[in-house]
Design a protein around this motif. Structure first.
Motif, PDB file in Angstrom:
ATOM      1  N   LEU A 106      27.484  19.345  65.395  1.00 39.40           N
ATOM      2  CA  LEU A 106      28.049  19.336  66.741  1.00 39.40           C
ATOM      3  C   LEU A 106      26.951  19.208  67.796  1.00 39.40           C
ATOM      4  N   PHE A 107      25.865  19.974  67.619  1.00 39.71           N
ATOM      5  CA  PHE A 107      24.729  19.831  68.543  1.00 39.71           C
ATOM      6  C   PHE A 107      24.228  18.383  68.548  1.00 39.71           C
ATOM      7  N   ALA A 108      24.062  17.805  67.365  1.00 37.19           N
ATOM      8  CA  ALA A 108      23.518  16.445  67.239  1.00 37.19           C
ATOM      9  C   ALA A 108      24.440  15.415  67.887  1.00 37.19           C
ATOM     10  N   LYS A 109      25.756  15.535  67.687  1.00 38.60           N
ATOM     11  CA  LYS A 109      26.702  14.567  68.251  1.00 38.60           C
ATOM     12  C   LYS A 109      26.697  14.607  69.773  1.00 38.60           C
ATOM     13  N   VAL A 110      26.724  15.794  70.331  1.00 45.08           N
ATOM     14  CA  VAL A 110      26.736  15.902  71.792  1.00 45.08           C
ATOM     15  C   VAL A 110      25.434  15.360  72.371  1.00 45.08           C
ATOM     16  N   ALA A 114      24.989  12.263  74.897  1.00 43.86           N
ATOM     17  CA  ALA A 114      24.343  12.479  76.200  1.00 43.86           C
ATOM     18  C   ALA A 114      23.242  11.455  76.443  1.00 43.86           C
ATOM     19  N   GLN A 115      22.605  11.020  75.382  1.00 44.42           N
ATOM     20  CA  GLN A 115      21.514  10.052  75.507  1.00 44.42           C
ATOM     21  C   GLN A 115      22.009   8.606  75.494  1.00 44.42           C
ATOM     22  N   SER A 116      23.274   8.406  75.222  1.00 42.79           N
ATOM     23  CA  SER A 116      23.849   7.067  75.151  1.00 42.79           C
ATOM     24  C   SER A 116      24.329   6.622  76.528  1.00 42.79           C
ATOM     25  N   THR A 117      24.156   5.352  76.810  1.00 47.12           N
ATOM     26  CA  THR A 117      24.683   4.805  78.064  1.00 47.12           C
ATOM     27  C   THR A 117      26.135   4.381  77.904  1.00 47.12           C
ATOM     28  N   VAL A 120      30.354   8.890  78.306  1.00 51.55           N
ATOM     29  CA  VAL A 120      30.340   9.786  79.454  1.00 51.55           C
ATOM     30  C   VAL A 120      30.873  11.127  78.977  1.00 51.55           C
ATOM     31  N   ILE A 121      30.130  12.175  79.210  1.00 49.40           N
ATOM     32  CA  ILE A 121      30.552  13.510  78.789  1.00 49.40           C
ATOM     33  C   ILE A 121      31.325  14.152  79.932  1.00 49.40           C
ATOM     34  N   ASP A 122      32.602  14.377  79.663  1.00 48.37           N
ATOM     35  CA  ASP A 122      33.490  14.922  80.675  1.00 48.37           C
ATOM     36  C   ASP A 122      33.526  16.445  80.648  1.00 48.37           C
ATOM     37  N   ARG A 123      33.316  17.020  79.458  1.00 52.10           N
ATOM     38  CA  ARG A 123      33.381  18.484  79.350  1.00 52.10           C
ATOM     39  C   ARG A 123      32.535  18.934  78.166  1.00 52.10           C
ATOM     40  N   LEU A 124      31.837  20.035  78.367  1.00 50.46           N
ATOM     41  CA  LEU A 124      31.075  20.662  77.291  1.00 50.46           C
ATOM     42  C   LEU A 124      31.106  22.165  77.522  1.00 50.46           C
ATOM     43  N   ASP A 125      31.711  22.878  76.580  1.00 56.27           N
ATOM     44  CA  ASP A 125      31.736  24.338  76.620  1.00 56.27           C
ATOM     45  C   ASP A 125      30.965  24.842  75.411  1.00 56.27           C
ATOM     46  N   LEU A 126      30.063  25.780  75.640  1.00 54.62           N
ATOM     47  CA  LEU A 126      29.267  26.363  74.563  1.00 54.62           C
ATOM     48  C   LEU A 126      29.765  27.771  74.251  1.00 54.62           C
ATOM     49  N   GLY A 131      26.030  29.959  71.349  1.00 55.38           N
ATOM     50  CA  GLY A 131      25.490  28.805  72.047  1.00 55.38           C
ATOM     51  C   GLY A 131      25.865  27.424  71.544  1.00 55.38           C
ATOM     52  N   PHE A 132      26.607  27.292  70.466  1.00 55.23           N
ATOM     53  CA  PHE A 132      26.947  25.961  69.945  1.00 55.23           C
ATOM     54  C   PHE A 132      28.175  25.399  70.673  1.00 55.23           C
ATOM     55  N   PRO A 133      28.369  24.075  70.635  1.00 57.11           N
ATOM     56  CA  PRO A 133      29.526  23.466  71.307  1.00 57.11           C
ATOM     57  C   PRO A 133      30.846  23.927  70.682  1.00 57.11           C
TER      58      PRO A 133
END
Length: 161
Positions: A106-110, A114-117, A120-126, A131-133
């Motif tokens: 999950l950390f790796a996917k987010v 985030a690094q991709s153009t 677009v990340i609309d929401r992220l709750d940890l 601390g993980f998504p």
């Protein structure tokens, strides 16, 4: 006032409320640097927790060409020890569990999104403690209705170091 604008306004004004609700703009997307900073802080909490073994189950939804049967799938309940899936419950028995739905995945996917153009990340709750998504929503601005949602349904620590 232009006729097309007047026509559009009159359609929205006279349409049922559920149609108008779909036209409301969603909140602004999170910036890539904000997401990366959040992930960095989340990874620190995850490392400090020293979780050696855990169980995790998620749901995934997307508008990405899957059949209706595969949309909003509940994923198998995974047991993970030292970053490796050691057991699974539920789900299709002949399909291997995906490491993408472990805490590390999950950390790796987010972070990848985030690094991709193209995303677009609309929401992220940890998770407030570990601390993980636990909820992640992203979209593809180039694809009409191209969206992805991942939500952790259950998480349990089995063993710490």
């Amino acid at each position: 006032m232009k006729l097309s604008l007047l026509l559009a306004f009159s359609i929205v004004a006279t349409s049922p409320s559920w149609i108008r609700a779909q036209l409301i703009a969603k909140p602004p997307a999170r910036s890539a640097s904000d997401v990366i900073d959040s992930l960095k802080a989340g990874r620190k909490r995850w490392a400090r927790a020293q979780v050696r073994e855990y169980q995790l189950q998620s749901h995934v939804g997307c508008f990405c060409g899957y059949t209706l049967e595969r949309l909003h799938n509940q994923l198998p309940l995974l047991t993970v020890r030292n970053r490796a899936i050691i057991a699974r419950a539920k789900g299709k028995p002949n399909k291997p569990p995906s490491p993408a739905f472990t805490v590390e995945g999950l950390f790796a996917k987010v972070e990848e999104d985030a690094q991709s153009t193209e995303r677009v990340i609309d929401r992220l709750d940890l998770h407030p403690v570990y601390g993980f998504p636990v909820r992640y929503e992203a979209s593809d601005p180039e694809v009409l209705d191209g969206w992805l949602q991942v939500q952790v349904d259950s998480f349990a620590v089995i063993r710490k170091r």
